[in-house]
Write a protein that holds these residues in place. Structure first.
Motif, PDB file in Angstrom:
ATOM      1  N   LEU A  90      -3.565  -0.082  -5.015  1.00  0.00           N
ATOM      2  CA  LEU A  90      -4.996   0.148  -4.851  1.00  0.00           C
ATOM      3  C   LEU A  90      -5.407   1.310  -5.748  1.00  0.00           C
ATOM      4  O   LEU A  90      -5.090   2.462  -5.476  1.00  0.00           O
ATOM      5  CB  LEU A  90      -5.331   0.449  -3.388  1.00  0.00           C
ATOM      6  CG  LEU A  90      -6.834   0.570  -3.073  1.00  0.00           C
ATOM      7  CD1 LEU A  90      -7.523  -0.781  -3.280  1.00  0.00           C
ATOM      8  CD2 LEU A  90      -7.054   1.060  -1.645  1.00  0.00           C
ATOM      9  N   GLU A 116      -7.815  -3.602  -6.643  1.00  0.00           N
ATOM     10  CA  GLU A 116      -6.429  -3.999  -6.386  1.00  0.00           C
ATOM     11  C   GLU A 116      -5.798  -4.417  -7.710  1.00  0.00           C
ATOM     12  O   GLU A 116      -6.301  -5.310  -8.394  1.00  0.00           O
ATOM     13  CB  GLU A 116      -6.377  -5.175  -5.412  1.00  0.00           C
ATOM     14  CG  GLU A 116      -6.871  -4.855  -4.022  1.00  0.00           C
ATOM     15  CD  GLU A 116      -6.892  -6.095  -3.131  1.00  0.00           C
ATOM     16  OE1 GLU A 116      -7.082  -5.938  -1.915  1.00  0.00           O
ATOM     17  OE2 GLU A 116      -6.747  -7.221  -3.679  1.00  0.00           O
ATOM     18  N   THR A 167     -15.454 -10.800  -9.031  1.00  0.00           N
ATOM     19  CA  THR A 167     -14.541  -9.899  -8.329  1.00  0.00           C
ATOM     20  C   THR A 167     -13.114  -9.947  -8.865  1.00  0.00           C
ATOM     21  O   THR A 167     -12.223  -9.356  -8.264  1.00  0.00           O
ATOM     22  CB  THR A 167     -14.506 -10.240  -6.828  1.00  0.00           C
ATOM     23  OG1 THR A 167     -13.961 -11.566  -6.655  1.00  0.00           O
ATOM     24  CG2 THR A 167     -15.887 -10.169  -6.206  1.00  0.00           C
ATOM     25  N   ALA A 188     -12.083  -4.380  -4.685  1.00  0.00           N
ATOM     26  CA  ALA A 188     -11.952  -4.019  -3.272  1.00  0.00           C
ATOM     27  C   ALA A 188     -13.048  -2.996  -2.971  1.00  0.00           C
ATOM     28  O   ALA A 188     -12.785  -1.815  -2.789  1.00  0.00           O
ATOM     29  CB  ALA A 188     -10.570  -3.450  -2.980  1.00  0.00           C
TER      30      ALA A 188
END
Length: 287
Positions: free
Chosen positions: A217, A207, A240, A202
Protein backbone atom coordinates in the motif's frame (compact mmCIF):
# COMPACT_ATOMS: atom_id res chain seq x y z
CA UNK A 1 10.94 40.64 -21.12
CA UNK A 2 12.77 38.82 -23.89
CA UNK A 3 14.77 36.05 -22.22
CA UNK A 4 14.49 33.85 -25.31
CA UNK A 5 16.46 36.40 -27.34
CA UNK A 6 19.21 36.35 -24.72
CA UNK A 7 19.09 32.53 -24.74
CA UNK A 8 19.54 32.48 -28.51
CA UNK A 9 22.57 34.78 -28.33
CA UNK A 10 24.24 32.70 -25.62
CA UNK A 11 23.55 29.33 -27.24
CA UNK A 12 24.73 30.44 -30.68
CA UNK A 13 27.95 32.00 -29.44
CA UNK A 14 29.16 29.49 -26.83
CA UNK A 15 29.49 25.75 -26.10
CA UNK A 16 26.23 24.39 -24.69
CA UNK A 17 27.28 23.89 -21.07
CA UNK A 18 28.93 27.30 -20.88
CA UNK A 19 26.01 28.97 -22.64
CA UNK A 20 23.42 27.52 -20.27
CA UNK A 21 25.40 28.63 -17.23
CA UNK A 22 25.73 32.17 -18.59
CA UNK A 23 22.07 32.23 -19.61
CA UNK A 24 20.95 31.24 -16.12
CA UNK A 25 22.87 34.18 -14.69
CA UNK A 26 21.30 36.48 -17.29
CA UNK A 27 17.69 35.48 -16.71
CA UNK A 28 18.13 35.06 -12.96
CA UNK A 29 19.15 38.69 -12.65
CA UNK A 30 16.61 39.91 -15.22
CA UNK A 31 13.74 38.08 -13.51
CA UNK A 32 14.96 39.10 -10.03
CA UNK A 33 14.78 35.51 -8.72
CA UNK A 34 17.01 33.80 -6.17
CA UNK A 35 17.82 30.55 -7.93
CA UNK A 36 17.63 29.22 -11.51
CA UNK A 37 17.89 25.45 -11.93
CA UNK A 38 17.54 22.65 -14.44
CA UNK A 39 16.69 19.14 -13.24
CA UNK A 40 17.59 16.51 -15.84
CA UNK A 41 15.93 13.08 -16.04
CA UNK A 42 17.44 9.69 -16.75
CA UNK A 43 16.14 7.68 -19.69
CA UNK A 44 13.55 5.91 -17.55
CA UNK A 45 12.19 9.04 -15.83
CA UNK A 46 12.89 7.37 -12.49
CA UNK A 47 15.79 9.55 -11.36
CA UNK A 48 16.97 13.08 -11.88
CA UNK A 49 19.92 15.29 -11.15
CA UNK A 50 20.42 19.01 -10.75
CA UNK A 51 22.39 19.57 -13.95
CA UNK A 52 22.70 23.38 -13.90
CA UNK A 53 22.12 26.00 -11.25
CA UNK A 54 22.63 29.73 -10.71
CA UNK A 55 22.18 31.33 -7.29
CA UNK A 56 21.95 34.95 -6.26
CA UNK A 57 24.78 36.08 -4.00
CA UNK A 58 24.12 34.78 -0.49
CA UNK A 59 21.64 32.07 -1.61
CA UNK A 60 22.59 28.46 -0.86
CA UNK A 61 23.32 26.12 -3.76
CA UNK A 62 21.94 22.56 -3.95
CA UNK A 63 23.69 21.58 -7.17
CA UNK A 64 25.90 18.92 -5.56
CA UNK A 65 23.18 17.49 -3.30
CA UNK A 66 20.46 16.71 -5.85
CA UNK A 67 22.26 14.04 -7.86
CA UNK A 68 20.82 10.64 -8.80
CA UNK A 69 17.65 11.50 -6.87
CA UNK A 70 14.50 9.31 -7.11
CA UNK A 71 11.78 11.07 -9.09
CA UNK A 72 9.28 10.07 -6.41
CA UNK A 73 10.59 13.06 -4.46
CA UNK A 74 8.98 15.37 -7.03
CA UNK A 75 6.11 13.08 -8.06
CA UNK A 76 3.42 15.74 -7.65
CA UNK A 77 5.38 18.16 -9.85
CA UNK A 78 6.36 15.43 -12.30
CA UNK A 79 2.74 14.62 -13.17
CA UNK A 80 2.34 18.12 -14.64
CA UNK A 81 5.69 18.09 -16.43
CA UNK A 82 4.99 14.83 -18.29
CA UNK A 83 1.83 16.48 -19.63
CA UNK A 84 3.93 19.37 -20.94
CA UNK A 85 2.45 21.79 -18.40
CA UNK A 86 4.17 24.59 -16.51
CA UNK A 87 3.54 24.75 -12.77
CA UNK A 88 3.39 28.04 -10.86
CA UNK A 89 3.68 27.54 -7.10
CA UNK A 90 2.93 30.90 -5.55
CA UNK A 91 3.12 29.70 -1.93
CA UNK A 92 5.06 26.56 -1.01
CA UNK A 93 3.38 26.54 2.42
CA UNK A 94 0.00 25.90 0.76
CA UNK A 95 0.90 22.83 -1.31
CA UNK A 96 -1.63 19.98 -1.06
CA UNK A 97 -1.11 16.99 1.23
CA UNK A 98 -0.25 14.73 -1.72
CA UNK A 99 2.76 16.97 -2.45
CA UNK A 100 4.16 16.57 1.06
CA UNK A 101 7.53 15.07 0.05
CA UNK A 102 8.07 17.85 -2.48
CA UNK A 103 7.03 20.48 0.04
CA UNK A 104 9.52 19.17 2.62
CA UNK A 105 12.34 19.37 0.07
CA UNK A 106 11.34 22.88 -1.03
CA UNK A 107 11.18 24.07 2.56
CA UNK A 108 14.61 22.52 3.18
CA UNK A 109 15.87 24.73 0.38
CA UNK A 110 14.06 27.69 1.94
CA UNK A 111 11.84 28.04 -1.15
CA UNK A 112 8.80 30.24 -0.77
CA UNK A 113 7.64 30.29 -4.40
CA UNK A 114 8.68 28.11 -7.35
CA UNK A 115 8.07 28.23 -11.10
CA UNK A 116 8.77 25.13 -13.23
CA UNK A 117 8.41 24.46 -16.95
CA UNK A 118 9.12 21.21 -18.85
CA UNK A 119 12.10 20.85 -21.18
CA UNK A 120 10.88 18.71 -24.10
CA UNK A 121 12.71 17.27 -27.08
CA UNK A 122 11.13 15.13 -29.81
CA UNK A 123 7.98 14.92 -27.71
CA UNK A 124 9.82 13.47 -24.71
CA UNK A 125 10.35 15.08 -21.31
CA UNK A 126 14.08 15.48 -20.78
CA UNK A 127 14.31 18.00 -17.93
CA UNK A 128 12.58 20.81 -16.12
CA UNK A 129 13.68 24.42 -15.92
CA UNK A 130 12.70 26.56 -12.96
CA UNK A 131 12.96 29.59 -10.70
CA UNK A 132 13.11 29.61 -6.89
CA UNK A 133 12.25 32.52 -4.63
CA UNK A 134 13.71 32.33 -1.12
CA UNK A 135 13.71 35.96 0.03
CA UNK A 136 9.93 36.35 -0.17
CA UNK A 137 6.83 34.85 -1.73
CA UNK A 138 6.05 35.75 -5.32
CA UNK A 139 2.95 35.45 -7.45
CA UNK A 140 4.18 34.32 -10.85
CA UNK A 141 2.76 35.83 -14.02
CA UNK A 142 1.73 33.86 -17.09
CA UNK A 143 4.12 35.95 -19.18
CA UNK A 144 7.01 34.74 -17.04
CA UNK A 145 6.02 31.10 -17.48
CA UNK A 146 5.64 31.54 -21.24
CA UNK A 147 9.00 33.25 -21.63
CA UNK A 148 10.74 30.61 -19.50
CA UNK A 149 9.12 27.93 -21.69
CA UNK A 150 10.59 29.58 -24.78
CA UNK A 151 14.02 29.43 -23.16
CA UNK A 152 13.42 25.75 -22.34
CA UNK A 153 12.65 24.99 -25.98
CA UNK A 154 15.89 26.62 -27.12
CA UNK A 155 17.92 24.82 -24.45
CA UNK A 156 16.36 21.48 -25.46
CA UNK A 157 17.37 21.96 -29.10
CA UNK A 158 20.91 22.94 -28.19
CA UNK A 159 21.47 20.27 -25.55
CA UNK A 160 19.62 17.27 -27.00
CA UNK A 161 19.30 18.05 -30.69
CA UNK A 162 22.96 18.36 -31.67
CA UNK A 163 25.09 15.51 -32.98
CA UNK A 164 27.05 15.10 -29.73
CA UNK A 165 24.80 16.50 -27.00
CA UNK A 166 25.59 16.57 -23.33
CA UNK A 167 24.42 13.28 -21.90
CA UNK A 168 21.69 13.27 -19.25
CA UNK A 169 21.90 11.13 -16.15
CA UNK A 170 22.04 7.36 -16.77
CA UNK A 171 22.42 7.52 -20.55
CA UNK A 172 25.40 5.21 -20.32
CA UNK A 173 24.66 1.58 -21.09
CA UNK A 174 26.50 0.43 -17.98
CA UNK A 175 24.15 2.27 -15.62
CA UNK A 176 22.21 -0.15 -13.39
CA UNK A 177 18.45 -0.40 -13.83
CA UNK A 178 17.01 2.39 -11.65
CA UNK A 179 14.61 1.72 -8.81
CA UNK A 180 11.31 3.37 -8.06
CA UNK A 181 10.52 3.80 -4.38
CA UNK A 182 7.29 2.70 -2.72
CA UNK A 183 6.31 5.02 0.10
CA UNK A 184 4.96 3.12 3.12
CA UNK A 185 4.08 4.21 6.63
CA UNK A 186 7.07 2.27 7.92
CA UNK A 187 9.50 3.67 5.38
CA UNK A 188 10.32 3.17 1.70
CA UNK A 189 11.12 0.20 -0.51
CA UNK A 190 12.96 0.35 -3.83
CA UNK A 191 11.80 -1.96 -6.64
CA UNK A 192 12.42 -2.30 -10.36
CA UNK A 193 9.61 -1.43 -12.78
CA UNK A 194 9.55 -5.01 -14.05
CA UNK A 195 8.58 -6.16 -10.55
CA UNK A 196 5.26 -4.30 -10.75
CA UNK A 197 2.31 -6.26 -12.12
CA UNK A 198 -0.16 -3.44 -11.76
CA UNK A 199 -1.51 -0.60 -9.66
CA UNK A 200 -4.97 -0.21 -8.18
CA UNK A 201 -6.56 2.77 -6.51
CA UNK A 202 -7.35 2.53 -2.80
CA UNK A 203 -9.01 5.93 -2.30
CA UNK A 204 -6.14 8.30 -1.43
CA UNK A 205 -3.57 5.48 -1.64
CA UNK A 206 -2.42 2.97 -4.24
CA UNK A 207 -2.10 -0.80 -4.07
CA UNK A 208 1.10 -1.87 -5.84
CA UNK A 209 0.81 -5.51 -6.92
CA UNK A 210 4.18 -7.23 -7.32
CA UNK A 211 5.38 -10.34 -9.14
CA UNK A 212 6.37 -12.00 -5.85
CA UNK A 213 2.68 -12.12 -4.89
CA UNK A 214 2.78 -9.26 -2.39
CA UNK A 215 0.68 -6.10 -2.42
CA UNK A 216 2.21 -2.92 -1.01
CA UNK A 217 0.00 0.00 0.00
CA UNK A 218 1.74 3.12 -1.26
CA UNK A 219 0.91 6.41 0.45
CA UNK A 220 0.21 8.27 -2.82
CA UNK A 221 -2.94 8.28 -4.98
CA UNK A 222 -3.15 6.54 -8.35
CA UNK A 223 -3.07 9.84 -10.27
CA UNK A 224 0.47 10.42 -8.98
CA UNK A 225 1.52 6.94 -10.09
CA UNK A 226 -0.01 7.55 -13.52
CA UNK A 227 2.66 10.20 -14.01
CA UNK A 228 5.49 8.16 -12.48
CA UNK A 229 5.34 4.95 -14.52
CA UNK A 230 6.44 5.17 -18.18
CA UNK A 231 3.60 5.09 -20.68
CA UNK A 232 5.68 2.91 -22.99
CA UNK A 233 5.27 -0.06 -20.64
CA UNK A 234 2.23 0.74 -18.52
CA UNK A 235 -1.38 1.43 -19.45
CA UNK A 236 -4.52 2.47 -17.64
CA UNK A 237 -7.27 -0.12 -18.16
CA UNK A 238 -9.79 1.38 -15.74
CA UNK A 239 -10.11 4.64 -13.87
CA UNK A 240 -8.93 2.68 -10.82
CA UNK A 241 -6.26 0.44 -12.39
CA UNK A 242 -3.00 0.53 -14.37
CA UNK A 243 -1.21 -2.59 -15.64
CA UNK A 244 2.34 -3.40 -16.67
CA UNK A 245 1.87 -4.64 -20.25
CA UNK A 246 4.86 -7.01 -20.07
CA UNK A 247 2.95 -9.04 -17.46
CA UNK A 248 -0.34 -9.36 -19.38
CA UNK A 249 -0.76 -13.05 -20.20
CA UNK A 250 -4.41 -13.21 -21.24
CA UNK A 251 -7.20 -10.96 -22.51
CA UNK A 252 -10.60 -12.54 -22.13
CA UNK A 253 -13.67 -11.28 -23.97
CA UNK A 254 -16.81 -13.16 -22.92
CA UNK A 255 -19.48 -14.03 -25.54
CA UNK A 256 -21.68 -11.25 -24.19
CA UNK A 257 -18.94 -8.76 -25.10
CA UNK A 258 -19.97 -6.54 -22.21
CA UNK A 259 -16.96 -6.82 -19.93
CA UNK A 260 -13.39 -7.62 -20.83
CA UNK A 261 -10.93 -9.08 -18.34
CA UNK A 262 -7.16 -9.04 -18.35
CA UNK A 263 -5.07 -11.62 -16.53
CA UNK A 264 -1.66 -10.72 -15.15
CA UNK A 265 1.25 -13.05 -14.58
CA UNK A 266 1.11 -14.82 -11.15
CA UNK A 267 -2.38 -13.45 -10.33
CA UNK A 268 -5.30 -15.90 -10.17
CA UNK A 269 -8.08 -13.32 -10.47
CA UNK A 270 -8.44 -11.13 -13.58
CA UNK A 271 -8.79 -7.35 -13.61
CA UNK A 272 -11.64 -5.67 -15.46
CA UNK A 273 -11.03 -3.50 -18.51
CA UNK A 274 -13.30 -0.49 -18.99
CA UNK A 275 -14.93 -0.07 -22.39
CA UNK A 276 -13.04 3.20 -22.93
CA UNK A 277 -9.67 1.40 -22.82
CA UNK A 278 -10.51 -1.83 -24.68
CA UNK A 279 -9.50 -0.75 -28.17
CA UNK A 280 -6.24 0.84 -27.02
CA UNK A 281 -5.36 -2.27 -25.02
CA UNK A 282 -5.84 -4.47 -28.09
CA UNK A 283 -3.61 -2.17 -30.11
CA UNK A 284 -0.92 -2.11 -27.41
CA UNK A 285 -0.97 -5.91 -27.27
CA UNK A 286 -0.94 -6.20 -31.09
CA UNK A 287 -4.18 -8.15 -31.35
Amino acid sequence: MDWAYQASKRLLANPVDEAISMLFADIGKAADVDRVFMLEYDLHHLRFRNAYEWCRCGIQSFLKELQDTPVTLIAWLHQSLVKGEALMIHDVDNLPRVARSLQIEMLRQNDKSVLCVPVLHDGSLRACLGFDMTRHKRRWRLEEANELSRCAALIATARYGCAVPGQPLADAAATPTPLIFLLRKSGARGIGLDEILGLRSAQNYTEVWLVDGSVVLDQRPLKIWAGLVPKAGFMRIHRTAIVNLQHVVELDRPPSGVRWDVRLRTLSKPWSVSRAYQQELRQRLGI
